[in-house]
Design a protein around this motif. Structure first.
Motif, short mmCIF file in Angstrom:
data_model
loop_
_atom_site.label_atom_id
_atom_site.label_comp_id
_atom_site.label_asym_id
_atom_site.label_seq_id
_atom_site.Cartn_x
_atom_site.Cartn_y
_atom_site.Cartn_z
N VAL A 261 35.77 45.36 39.05
CA VAL A 261 37.21 45.10 39.11
C VAL A 261 37.45 43.64 38.71
O VAL A 261 36.86 42.72 39.29
N VAL A 262 38.32 43.43 37.71
CA VAL A 262 38.67 42.09 37.26
C VAL A 262 40.10 41.78 37.71
O VAL A 262 41.00 42.61 37.60
N ILE A 263 40.27 40.56 38.25
CA ILE A 263 41.59 40.09 38.68
C ILE A 263 41.91 38.85 37.85
O ILE A 263 41.10 37.92 37.76
N GLY A 264 43.08 38.82 37.24
CA GLY A 264 43.42 37.67 36.43
C GLY A 264 44.90 37.55 36.17
O GLY A 264 45.65 38.53 36.28
N PHE A 265 45.33 36.34 35.81
CA PHE A 265 46.72 36.11 35.46
C PHE A 265 46.99 36.53 34.02
O PHE A 265 46.11 36.45 33.15
N LEU A 266 48.21 36.94 33.76
CA LEU A 266 48.67 37.14 32.40
C LEU A 266 48.78 35.78 31.73
O LEU A 266 49.40 34.86 32.27
N GLY A 267 48.14 35.62 30.58
CA GLY A 267 48.24 34.36 29.85
C GLY A 267 49.47 34.36 28.97
O GLY A 267 49.49 35.00 27.91
N THR A 268 50.52 33.64 29.41
CA THR A 268 51.79 33.70 28.68
C THR A 268 51.71 33.07 27.31
O THR A 268 52.54 33.35 26.44
N ASN A 269 50.73 32.21 27.07
CA ASN A 269 50.53 31.65 25.74
C ASN A 269 49.37 32.33 25.02
O ASN A 269 49.51 32.84 23.91
N LEU A 270 48.17 32.36 25.69
CA LEU A 270 46.99 32.91 25.04
C LEU A 270 47.12 34.41 24.80
O LEU A 270 46.82 34.92 23.70
N ASP A 271 47.55 35.15 25.83
CA ASP A 271 47.66 36.61 25.67
C ASP A 271 48.77 36.98 24.71
O ASP A 271 48.75 38.08 24.11
N ASP B 170 48.47 35.04 49.82
CA ASP B 170 49.14 36.26 50.29
C ASP B 170 48.66 37.48 49.51
O ASP B 170 48.45 38.56 50.09
N PHE B 171 48.45 37.30 48.22
CA PHE B 171 47.93 38.41 47.40
C PHE B 171 46.55 38.83 47.90
O PHE B 171 46.26 40.02 48.07
N ALA B 172 45.67 37.84 48.14
CA ALA B 172 44.32 38.14 48.59
C ALA B 172 44.32 38.79 49.97
O ALA B 172 43.56 39.72 50.24
N ARG B 173 45.21 38.30 50.85
CA ARG B 173 45.26 38.84 52.21
C ARG B 173 45.71 40.30 52.23
O ARG B 173 45.21 41.12 53.02
N ASP B 174 46.62 40.67 51.35
CA ASP B 174 47.19 42.01 51.36
C ASP B 174 46.47 43.00 50.44
O ASP B 174 46.81 44.19 50.42
N TYR B 175 45.47 42.53 49.69
CA TYR B 175 44.90 43.37 48.65
C TYR B 175 44.08 44.54 49.21
O TYR B 175 44.18 45.66 48.73
N GLY B 176 43.26 44.32 50.20
CA GLY B 176 42.42 45.39 50.72
C GLY B 176 41.14 45.56 49.92
O GLY B 176 40.90 46.61 49.30
N PHE B 177 40.29 44.53 49.92
CA PHE B 177 39.05 44.57 49.15
C PHE B 177 38.07 45.57 49.76
O PHE B 177 37.91 45.66 50.97
N ASP B 178 37.40 46.31 48.89
CA ASP B 178 36.37 47.27 49.29
C ASP B 178 35.06 46.84 48.64
O ASP B 178 34.59 47.43 47.67
#
Length: 524
Positions: free
Chosen positions: A5-15, A89-97
Protein backbone atom coordinates in the motif's frame (compact mmCIF):
# COMPACT_ATOMS: atom_id res chain seq x y z
CA UNK A 1 -0.26 -12.85 0.56
CA UNK A 2 0.72 -9.44 1.93
CA UNK A 3 -0.36 -6.36 0.00
CA UNK A 4 1.72 -3.29 -0.84
CA UNK A 5 0.00 0.00 0.00
CA UNK A 6 1.44 3.38 -1.07
CA UNK A 7 0.35 6.64 0.59
CA UNK A 8 1.24 9.91 -1.07
CA UNK A 9 0.19 13.46 -1.86
CA UNK A 10 -1.08 14.53 -5.24
CA UNK A 11 1.71 16.51 -6.88
CA UNK A 12 -0.05 19.62 -8.13
CA UNK A 13 2.95 20.56 -10.28
CA UNK A 14 4.78 17.28 -10.98
CA UNK A 15 1.69 15.09 -11.45
CA UNK A 16 0.15 17.77 -13.68
CA UNK A 17 3.17 17.45 -15.97
CA UNK A 18 4.00 21.16 -15.77
CA UNK A 19 7.75 20.66 -15.49
CA UNK A 20 8.40 17.48 -17.47
CA UNK A 21 6.55 14.49 -18.81
CA UNK A 22 7.52 12.41 -15.77
CA UNK A 23 4.61 12.18 -13.30
CA UNK A 24 5.79 10.52 -10.05
CA UNK A 25 2.38 9.30 -8.78
CA UNK A 26 1.80 7.50 -12.07
CA UNK A 27 5.32 6.24 -12.66
CA UNK A 28 5.69 4.69 -9.17
CA UNK A 29 2.99 2.21 -10.10
CA UNK A 30 4.94 1.11 -13.20
CA UNK A 31 7.96 -0.45 -11.47
CA UNK A 32 7.82 -4.19 -12.26
CA UNK A 33 9.69 -5.08 -9.05
CA UNK A 34 7.33 -3.03 -6.89
CA UNK A 35 3.70 -4.06 -7.46
CA UNK A 36 1.22 -1.76 -5.74
CA UNK A 37 -2.09 -3.20 -4.63
CA UNK A 38 -3.57 0.05 -3.33
CA UNK A 39 -2.62 3.70 -3.71
CA UNK A 40 -3.98 6.17 -1.14
CA UNK A 41 -3.78 9.45 -3.05
CA UNK A 42 -4.21 12.52 -0.82
CA UNK A 43 -5.35 15.85 -2.25
CA UNK A 44 -6.68 19.11 -0.86
CA UNK A 45 -8.70 22.14 -1.86
CA UNK A 46 -9.69 22.56 -5.51
CA UNK A 47 -7.57 19.74 -6.95
CA UNK A 48 -10.27 17.07 -7.22
CA UNK A 49 -10.31 17.07 -11.03
CA UNK A 50 -6.53 16.57 -11.20
CA UNK A 51 -6.75 13.82 -8.58
CA UNK A 52 -9.40 12.00 -10.62
CA UNK A 53 -7.27 12.27 -13.77
CA UNK A 54 -4.20 10.84 -11.99
CA UNK A 55 -6.37 8.06 -10.54
CA UNK A 56 -7.48 7.13 -14.06
CA UNK A 57 -3.91 7.25 -15.41
CA UNK A 58 -2.59 5.05 -12.57
CA UNK A 59 -5.30 2.45 -13.16
CA UNK A 60 -4.49 2.46 -16.89
CA UNK A 61 -0.76 2.08 -16.23
CA UNK A 62 -1.28 -0.58 -13.55
CA UNK A 63 -4.70 -2.25 -13.77
CA UNK A 64 -4.10 -4.26 -10.59
CA UNK A 65 -3.66 -1.09 -8.51
CA UNK A 66 -6.70 0.22 -6.68
CA UNK A 67 -6.61 4.00 -6.26
CA UNK A 68 -8.49 5.65 -3.39
CA UNK A 69 -8.82 9.41 -3.23
CA UNK A 70 -8.50 11.03 0.22
CA UNK A 71 -9.48 14.65 0.69
CA UNK A 72 -7.69 16.59 3.45
CA UNK A 73 -8.66 20.20 4.01
CA UNK A 74 -5.36 22.14 4.19
CA UNK A 75 -5.42 25.91 3.71
CA UNK A 76 -1.64 26.47 3.71
CA UNK A 77 0.54 23.45 2.82
CA UNK A 78 3.62 25.40 3.99
CA UNK A 79 2.27 25.88 7.54
CA UNK A 80 3.98 23.22 9.64
CA UNK A 81 1.46 23.21 12.50
CA UNK A 82 -1.54 22.90 10.18
CA UNK A 83 0.17 20.33 7.98
CA UNK A 84 1.34 18.09 10.79
CA UNK A 85 -2.04 18.25 12.55
CA UNK A 86 -3.93 17.26 9.40
CA UNK A 87 -1.56 14.41 8.58
CA UNK A 88 -1.58 13.17 12.18
CA UNK A 89 -5.39 13.06 12.09
CA UNK A 90 -5.23 11.10 8.84
CA UNK A 91 -2.82 8.58 10.37
CA UNK A 92 -4.86 8.26 13.56
CA UNK A 93 -8.11 7.53 11.70
CA UNK A 94 -6.70 5.33 8.93
CA UNK A 95 -6.82 1.90 10.58
CA UNK A 96 -3.50 0.31 9.60
CA UNK A 97 -3.45 -3.48 9.23
CA UNK A 98 0.30 -4.11 9.35
CA UNK A 99 -0.21 -7.87 9.82
CA UNK A 100 -1.57 -8.16 6.28
CA UNK A 101 -0.27 -5.07 4.50
CA UNK A 102 3.07 -3.34 3.97
CA UNK A 103 2.89 0.45 3.87
CA UNK A 104 5.05 2.90 1.94
CA UNK A 105 5.03 6.70 2.03
CA UNK A 106 5.76 8.36 -1.32
CA UNK A 107 8.00 11.32 -0.42
CA UNK A 108 8.51 12.73 -3.91
CA UNK A 109 5.29 14.73 -4.12
CA UNK A 110 4.01 17.41 -1.79
CA UNK A 111 5.73 20.40 -0.18
CA UNK A 112 8.95 20.15 1.78
CA UNK A 113 6.89 20.74 4.92
CA UNK A 114 4.75 17.75 4.01
CA UNK A 115 7.85 15.62 3.49
CA UNK A 116 9.17 16.59 6.94
CA UNK A 117 5.81 15.67 8.48
CA UNK A 118 5.85 12.29 6.73
CA UNK A 119 9.32 11.63 8.13
CA UNK A 120 8.31 12.56 11.69
CA UNK A 121 5.15 10.46 11.59
CA UNK A 122 6.99 7.44 10.23
CA UNK A 123 9.95 7.80 12.59
CA UNK A 124 7.56 7.96 15.58
CA UNK A 125 5.68 4.92 14.14
CA UNK A 126 2.38 6.80 14.00
CA UNK A 127 2.46 5.47 10.46
CA UNK A 128 4.03 1.97 10.30
CA UNK A 129 5.56 2.62 6.90
CA UNK A 130 8.79 2.73 4.96
CA UNK A 131 9.70 5.77 2.87
CA UNK A 132 9.88 5.70 -0.93
CA UNK A 133 11.71 8.33 -2.96
CA UNK A 134 11.35 8.22 -6.77
CA UNK A 135 13.13 10.12 -9.52
CA UNK A 136 12.75 10.68 -13.29
CA UNK A 137 14.43 8.40 -15.81
CA UNK A 138 17.68 9.58 -17.33
CA UNK A 139 16.44 8.55 -20.78
CA UNK A 140 13.39 6.92 -22.36
CA UNK A 141 15.14 3.54 -22.18
CA UNK A 142 15.39 3.74 -18.37
CA UNK A 143 11.71 2.93 -17.87
CA UNK A 144 9.70 4.56 -15.06
CA UNK A 145 12.73 6.08 -13.35
CA UNK A 146 14.55 5.51 -10.08
CA UNK A 147 13.16 4.20 -6.78
CA UNK A 148 14.73 4.06 -3.32
CA UNK A 149 13.16 2.59 -0.18
CA UNK A 150 14.22 3.63 3.33
CA UNK A 151 13.09 1.86 6.51
CA UNK A 152 13.18 4.16 9.56
CA UNK A 153 13.04 1.24 12.00
CA UNK A 154 16.61 1.76 13.24
CA UNK A 155 16.54 -1.42 15.33
CA UNK A 156 17.07 -3.33 12.08
CA UNK A 157 20.36 -1.60 11.38
CA UNK A 158 22.94 -3.32 13.55
CA UNK A 159 25.81 -1.02 12.61
CA UNK A 160 23.83 2.09 13.50
CA UNK A 161 22.61 0.53 16.73
CA UNK A 162 26.18 -0.34 17.66
CA UNK A 163 27.21 3.27 17.08
CA UNK A 164 24.37 4.48 19.30
CA UNK A 165 25.38 2.00 22.01
CA UNK A 166 29.01 3.14 21.75
CA UNK A 167 28.02 6.79 22.19
CA UNK A 168 25.89 5.86 25.21
CA UNK A 169 28.83 4.00 26.77
CA UNK A 170 31.06 7.02 26.16
CA UNK A 171 28.58 9.29 27.93
CA UNK A 172 28.28 6.82 30.81
CA UNK A 173 32.08 6.70 31.12
CA UNK A 174 32.10 10.49 31.24
CA UNK A 175 29.58 10.53 34.09
CA UNK A 176 31.62 7.94 35.98
CA UNK A 177 34.78 10.02 35.63
CA UNK A 178 36.48 7.25 33.65
CA UNK A 179 36.22 4.81 36.57
CA UNK A 180 35.08 1.29 35.68
CA UNK A 181 32.35 0.55 38.23
CA UNK A 182 30.71 -2.78 39.07
CA UNK A 183 28.02 -1.79 41.55
CA UNK A 184 24.68 -2.64 39.83
CA UNK A 185 22.65 0.07 41.59
CA UNK A 186 25.20 2.79 40.77
CA UNK A 187 25.49 1.70 37.12
CA UNK A 188 21.70 1.66 36.76
CA UNK A 189 21.56 5.17 38.23
CA UNK A 190 24.20 6.41 35.75
CA UNK A 191 22.30 4.85 32.81
CA UNK A 192 19.12 6.61 33.85
CA UNK A 193 20.96 9.86 34.50
CA UNK A 194 22.50 9.82 31.01
CA UNK A 195 19.08 9.42 29.37
CA UNK A 196 17.49 12.16 31.48
CA UNK A 197 20.36 14.63 31.00
CA UNK A 198 20.43 14.06 27.24
CA UNK A 199 16.70 14.52 26.78
CA UNK A 200 15.45 16.86 29.50
CA UNK A 201 16.19 20.39 30.69
CA UNK A 202 14.36 19.87 33.98
CA UNK A 203 16.18 20.31 37.33
CA UNK A 204 18.27 17.42 38.65
CA UNK A 205 18.50 16.66 42.38
CA UNK A 206 21.57 14.80 43.68
CA UNK A 207 21.08 13.34 47.16
CA UNK A 208 23.88 11.82 49.19
CA UNK A 209 26.02 12.18 52.31
CA UNK A 210 29.17 14.27 52.28
CA UNK A 211 31.99 12.92 50.15
CA UNK A 212 29.86 10.82 47.78
CA UNK A 213 30.91 12.93 44.79
CA UNK A 214 27.96 15.27 44.19
CA UNK A 215 30.18 18.16 43.11
CA UNK A 216 32.28 16.05 40.72
CA UNK A 217 29.15 14.48 39.25
CA UNK A 218 27.61 17.92 38.70
CA UNK A 219 30.69 18.94 36.69
CA UNK A 220 30.37 15.81 34.54
CA UNK A 221 26.66 16.41 33.99
CA UNK A 222 27.55 19.89 32.82
CA UNK A 223 30.11 18.44 30.37
CA UNK A 224 27.51 16.01 29.04
CA UNK A 225 24.96 18.79 28.53
CA UNK A 226 27.66 20.77 26.74
CA UNK A 227 28.52 17.86 24.44
CA UNK A 228 24.84 17.25 23.67
CA UNK A 229 24.51 20.98 22.82
CA UNK A 230 21.73 21.50 25.34
CA UNK A 231 23.60 24.47 26.83
CA UNK A 232 26.23 26.98 25.73
CA UNK A 233 27.06 28.83 28.92
CA UNK A 234 29.30 28.11 31.89
CA UNK A 235 28.93 26.09 35.08
CA UNK A 236 28.34 28.23 38.18
CA UNK A 237 28.98 26.31 41.42
CA UNK A 238 27.33 27.78 44.53
CA UNK A 239 27.96 26.32 47.99
CA UNK A 240 24.72 27.29 49.73
CA UNK A 241 26.15 26.54 53.18
CA UNK A 242 28.28 29.68 52.81
CA UNK A 243 25.30 31.89 51.91
CA UNK A 244 24.27 33.08 55.34
CA UNK A 245 22.71 36.28 56.59
CA UNK A 246 22.29 39.40 54.49
CA UNK A 247 24.87 38.43 51.90
CA UNK A 248 22.85 35.51 50.52
CA UNK A 249 20.33 37.50 48.48
CA UNK A 250 22.97 39.80 47.02
CA UNK A 251 25.29 36.92 46.13
CA UNK A 252 22.60 34.91 44.37
CA UNK A 253 20.41 37.56 42.77
CA UNK A 254 22.68 40.59 42.62
CA UNK A 255 21.87 44.12 43.72
CA UNK A 256 21.62 47.69 42.61
CA UNK A 257 24.28 49.95 44.08
CA UNK A 258 21.82 52.07 46.07
CA UNK A 259 20.30 49.00 47.77
CA UNK A 260 23.44 47.98 49.68
CA UNK A 261 25.18 50.50 51.97
CA UNK A 262 28.79 50.98 50.95
CA UNK A 263 28.42 49.20 47.58
CA UNK A 264 30.47 50.92 44.92
CA UNK A 265 28.68 49.38 41.92
CA UNK A 266 25.84 47.14 40.81
CA UNK A 267 26.36 43.39 41.26
CA UNK A 268 25.22 40.87 38.65
CA UNK A 269 24.69 37.92 40.99
CA UNK A 270 25.40 34.25 40.41
CA UNK A 271 22.08 33.52 38.70
CA UNK A 272 22.98 36.03 36.00
CA UNK A 273 26.42 34.44 35.65
CA UNK A 274 24.69 31.09 34.98
CA UNK A 275 22.56 32.44 32.11
CA UNK A 276 22.69 29.96 29.24
CA UNK A 277 24.58 27.40 31.33
CA UNK A 278 24.20 25.34 34.49
CA UNK A 279 23.63 26.57 38.05
CA UNK A 280 24.77 24.01 40.62
CA UNK A 281 23.29 24.76 44.04
CA UNK A 282 25.36 22.53 46.29
CA UNK A 283 23.97 21.92 49.81
CA UNK A 284 20.65 23.48 48.80
CA UNK A 285 19.24 22.17 52.07
CA UNK A 286 21.26 24.95 53.77
CA UNK A 287 19.51 27.71 51.81
CA UNK A 288 17.12 30.01 53.68
CA UNK A 289 13.37 29.91 53.06
CA UNK A 290 13.30 33.38 51.48
CA UNK A 291 16.08 32.49 49.08
CA UNK A 292 14.30 29.21 48.29
CA UNK A 293 11.18 31.14 47.26
CA UNK A 294 13.14 33.36 44.87
CA UNK A 295 15.02 30.38 43.43
CA UNK A 296 11.70 28.63 42.72
CA UNK A 297 10.39 31.72 40.91
CA UNK A 298 13.58 31.93 38.84
CA UNK A 299 13.38 28.23 37.90
CA UNK A 300 9.76 28.45 36.80
CA UNK A 301 9.81 31.82 35.01
CA UNK A 302 13.46 32.41 34.15
CA UNK A 303 13.16 35.80 35.89
CA UNK A 304 14.04 37.27 39.28
CA UNK A 305 14.30 40.63 41.00
CA UNK A 306 17.75 41.85 42.11
CA UNK A 307 17.89 43.71 45.40
CA UNK A 308 16.88 47.33 44.95
CA UNK A 309 15.72 46.84 41.35
CA UNK A 310 12.32 47.92 40.01
CA UNK A 311 12.33 45.41 37.16
CA UNK A 312 13.07 41.75 36.75
CA UNK A 313 16.17 40.29 35.14
CA UNK A 314 16.05 37.28 32.83
CA UNK A 315 18.34 34.29 33.27
CA UNK A 316 17.72 30.93 31.60
CA UNK A 317 19.77 28.17 33.14
CA UNK A 318 19.68 24.43 33.83
CA UNK A 319 19.59 23.66 37.55
CA UNK A 320 21.44 20.91 39.39
CA UNK A 321 20.85 20.81 43.15
CA UNK A 322 22.82 18.84 45.70
CA UNK A 323 21.62 17.95 49.20
CA UNK A 324 23.11 15.96 52.06
CA UNK A 325 19.94 15.92 54.17
CA UNK A 326 16.53 14.30 53.68
CA UNK A 327 14.56 17.07 51.96
CA UNK A 328 11.21 15.33 52.44
CA UNK A 329 11.84 15.25 56.19
CA UNK A 330 12.88 18.90 56.12
CA UNK A 331 9.63 19.77 54.31
CA UNK A 332 7.68 17.97 57.05
CA UNK A 333 9.55 20.02 59.65
CA UNK A 334 8.90 23.26 57.67
CA UNK A 335 12.62 23.79 57.10
CA UNK A 336 12.39 23.43 53.31
CA UNK A 337 9.70 24.74 50.98
CA UNK A 338 7.30 22.06 49.78
CA UNK A 339 6.77 23.76 46.40
CA UNK A 340 10.51 23.94 45.70
CA UNK A 341 10.97 20.32 46.74
CA UNK A 342 8.15 19.29 44.38
CA UNK A 343 9.90 21.15 41.55
CA UNK A 344 13.27 19.54 42.30
CA UNK A 345 11.93 16.05 42.92
CA UNK A 346 11.10 15.32 39.27
CA UNK A 347 14.52 13.72 38.70
CA UNK A 348 16.16 12.67 41.96
CA UNK A 349 19.32 10.57 42.07
CA UNK A 350 20.60 9.13 45.35
CA UNK A 351 24.35 8.63 45.43
CA UNK A 352 25.33 5.57 47.49
CA UNK A 353 27.92 5.78 50.26
CA UNK A 354 31.38 4.27 49.69
CA UNK A 355 30.70 1.43 52.15
CA UNK A 356 27.74 0.42 49.95
CA UNK A 357 29.98 0.17 46.87
CA UNK A 358 32.70 -2.15 48.14
CA UNK A 359 33.06 -3.77 44.71
CA UNK A 360 34.09 -0.36 43.29
CA UNK A 361 36.76 0.46 45.87
CA UNK A 362 39.61 -1.22 43.96
CA UNK A 363 38.80 0.79 40.81
CA UNK A 364 38.66 4.02 42.81
CA UNK A 365 42.01 3.27 44.48
CA UNK A 366 43.53 2.80 41.02
CA UNK A 367 41.94 6.05 39.87
CA UNK A 368 43.37 7.94 42.86
CA UNK A 369 46.84 6.50 42.19
CA UNK A 370 46.69 7.77 38.59
CA UNK A 371 45.53 11.16 39.78
CA UNK A 372 48.41 11.41 42.27
CA UNK A 373 50.89 10.40 39.57
CA UNK A 374 49.80 13.43 37.53
CA UNK A 375 49.80 15.66 40.59
CA UNK A 376 53.19 14.62 41.97
CA UNK A 377 54.87 13.82 38.66
CA UNK A 378 55.94 10.40 39.91
CA UNK A 379 54.58 6.91 39.32
CA UNK A 380 53.43 5.38 42.60
CA UNK A 381 52.21 1.84 43.31
CA UNK A 382 51.51 -0.50 46.22
CA UNK A 383 53.72 -3.39 47.16
CA UNK A 384 51.73 -6.60 46.79
CA UNK A 385 51.34 -7.24 50.55
CA UNK A 386 50.54 -3.58 51.19
CA UNK A 387 47.83 -3.54 48.53
CA UNK A 388 46.24 -6.71 49.94
CA UNK A 389 46.22 -5.24 53.46
CA UNK A 390 44.76 -1.90 52.39
CA UNK A 391 42.18 -3.52 50.14
CA UNK A 392 41.05 -5.79 52.98
CA UNK A 393 40.66 -2.83 55.33
CA UNK A 394 38.91 -0.64 52.74
CA UNK A 395 36.31 -3.28 51.87
CA UNK A 396 35.72 -4.57 55.39
CA UNK A 397 32.04 -4.09 56.42
CA UNK A 398 33.29 -2.59 59.68
CA UNK A 399 35.08 0.24 57.82
CA UNK A 400 32.38 2.89 57.56
CA UNK A 401 34.25 5.62 55.62
CA UNK A 402 32.24 8.51 57.16
CA UNK A 403 33.76 10.95 54.66
CA UNK A 404 33.18 8.49 51.80
CA UNK A 405 35.28 9.11 48.68
CA UNK A 406 36.76 12.25 50.19
CA UNK A 407 38.26 10.12 52.99
CA UNK A 408 39.56 7.57 50.47
CA UNK A 409 41.13 10.25 48.31
CA UNK A 410 42.85 11.90 51.27
CA UNK A 411 44.13 8.53 52.48
CA UNK A 412 45.70 7.65 49.12
CA UNK A 413 47.18 11.14 48.82
CA UNK A 414 48.89 10.85 52.22
CA UNK A 415 50.48 7.50 51.36
CA UNK A 416 51.57 8.63 47.88
CA UNK A 417 53.16 11.79 49.23
CA UNK A 418 55.16 9.85 51.80
CA UNK A 419 55.98 6.85 49.58
CA UNK A 420 59.76 6.27 49.27
CA UNK A 421 60.87 5.69 45.67
CA UNK A 422 57.24 5.51 44.55
CA UNK A 423 56.34 2.37 46.56
CA UNK A 424 53.66 2.15 49.25
CA UNK A 425 54.80 -0.40 51.83
CA UNK A 426 52.85 -2.51 54.29
CA UNK A 427 54.25 -0.47 57.18
CA UNK A 428 52.84 2.68 55.57
CA UNK A 429 49.47 1.01 55.14
CA UNK A 430 49.46 -0.03 58.81
CA UNK A 431 50.21 3.55 59.87
CA UNK A 432 47.54 4.94 57.56
CA UNK A 433 44.89 2.54 58.89
CA UNK A 434 45.74 3.62 62.44
CA UNK A 435 45.47 7.28 61.40
CA UNK A 436 42.04 6.77 59.83
CA UNK A 437 40.56 4.75 62.69
CA UNK A 438 41.88 7.20 65.31
CA UNK A 439 40.53 10.21 63.41
CA UNK A 440 37.11 8.65 62.93
CA UNK A 441 36.93 7.58 66.55
CA UNK A 442 37.87 11.01 67.87
CA UNK A 443 35.40 12.75 65.58
CA UNK A 444 32.59 10.48 66.70
CA UNK A 445 33.20 10.99 70.43
CA UNK A 446 34.07 14.71 70.42
CA UNK A 447 30.77 16.47 71.28
CA UNK A 448 32.04 19.83 70.06
CA UNK A 449 33.03 18.38 66.71
CA UNK A 450 29.70 16.61 66.48
CA UNK A 451 27.71 19.83 66.91
CA UNK A 452 29.95 21.72 64.49
CA UNK A 453 29.57 18.97 61.90
CA UNK A 454 25.80 19.11 62.36
CA UNK A 455 25.65 22.80 61.48
CA UNK A 456 28.67 23.25 59.22
CA UNK A 457 28.97 19.87 57.52
CA UNK A 458 32.38 19.17 56.00
CA UNK A 459 33.44 22.78 56.66
CA UNK A 460 33.74 21.93 60.36
CA UNK A 461 37.08 20.25 59.66
CA UNK A 462 38.48 23.59 58.45
CA UNK A 463 37.96 25.36 61.80
CA UNK A 464 41.00 25.70 64.04
CA UNK A 465 40.89 23.66 67.22
CA UNK A 466 41.30 26.95 69.12
CA UNK A 467 37.88 28.15 67.81
CA UNK A 468 35.99 24.86 68.04
CA UNK A 469 35.16 24.89 71.75
CA UNK A 470 34.00 28.51 71.72
CA UNK A 471 31.89 28.18 68.57
CA UNK A 472 30.28 24.97 69.82
CA UNK A 473 29.39 26.72 73.09
CA UNK A 474 27.86 29.66 71.19
CA UNK A 475 25.74 27.33 69.04
CA UNK A 476 24.48 25.50 72.16
CA UNK A 477 23.41 28.79 73.74
CA UNK A 478 21.63 29.82 70.53
CA UNK A 479 19.69 26.57 70.38
CA UNK A 480 18.58 27.06 73.99
CA UNK A 481 17.56 30.73 73.67
CA UNK A 482 14.27 32.23 72.53
CA UNK A 483 15.80 35.00 70.44
CA UNK A 484 19.05 36.43 69.14
CA UNK A 485 18.93 39.15 71.77
CA UNK A 486 18.38 36.64 74.57
CA UNK A 487 21.35 34.57 73.40
CA UNK A 488 23.47 37.73 73.20
CA UNK A 489 22.54 38.82 76.72
CA UNK A 490 23.54 35.41 78.06
CA UNK A 491 26.81 35.19 76.16
CA UNK A 492 27.95 38.74 76.87
CA UNK A 493 26.56 39.18 80.38
CA UNK A 494 29.98 40.09 81.87
CA UNK A 495 30.69 42.67 79.14
CA UNK A 496 27.29 44.24 79.60
CA UNK A 497 27.75 44.41 83.40
CA UNK A 498 31.06 46.20 82.81
CA UNK A 499 29.26 48.48 80.32
CA UNK A 500 31.62 47.50 77.48
CA UNK A 501 28.93 45.77 75.42
CA UNK A 502 26.36 48.01 73.74
CA UNK A 503 24.59 45.74 71.27
CA UNK A 504 24.73 42.07 72.27
CA UNK A 505 22.55 40.88 69.38
CA UNK A 506 24.64 42.63 66.72
CA UNK A 507 27.85 41.35 68.29
CA UNK A 508 26.54 37.78 68.25
CA UNK A 509 25.27 38.12 64.66
CA UNK A 510 28.69 39.25 63.44
CA UNK A 511 30.40 36.40 65.29
CA UNK A 512 28.13 33.81 63.68
CA UNK A 513 28.63 35.35 60.21
CA UNK A 514 32.38 34.89 60.65
CA UNK A 515 31.74 31.13 60.38
CA UNK A 516 28.99 31.34 57.76
CA UNK A 517 26.16 30.90 60.29
CA UNK A 518 23.16 32.94 61.33
CA UNK A 519 20.47 32.82 64.01
CA UNK A 520 17.96 31.00 61.83
CA UNK A 521 20.45 28.24 61.00
CA UNK A 522 21.20 27.66 64.68
CA UNK A 523 17.49 27.18 65.35
CA UNK A 524 17.12 24.39 62.76
Amino acid sequence: MRKNVVIGFLGTNLDAGKRRRWRPSVQIAQHPDFPIDRFELIYSGRWLSLAEKIKTDIELASPKTEVLLNHIDIQDPWDFEEMYGAMYDFARDYGFDDEREDYYIHLTTGTHVGQICWFLLAEARHIPAKLVQTGPPRSEEDGPGTKQIVDLDLSKYNALQQRFDLVTREYNTLLKGGIETRNPAFNAMIDRMEVVTSNSDAPLLLIGPTGTGKSDLAKRLYELKLQRRRIKGRLVHVNCSTLKGERAMSTLFGHRRQAVPGAGADRRGLLQEADGGVLFLDEIDELGLDEQAMILHAIETGKYLPLGSDYEVTSRFHLIAGAGKNLAEMVANQRFRADLFARLNLWTFSLPALRDRSEDIAANIAFELERMEKLLGNRIAFNADAQAAYQKFATDPGTHWPGNFRDLSASIQRMCTLAPRGRITQAMVTTEIETLTTTWHNASRDPDMQILTQYLGENAANIDEFDRVQLAAVIRVCTQSASLSAAGRRLFAASRAAKTSRNDADRLRKYLEKFGLDWRTCQS
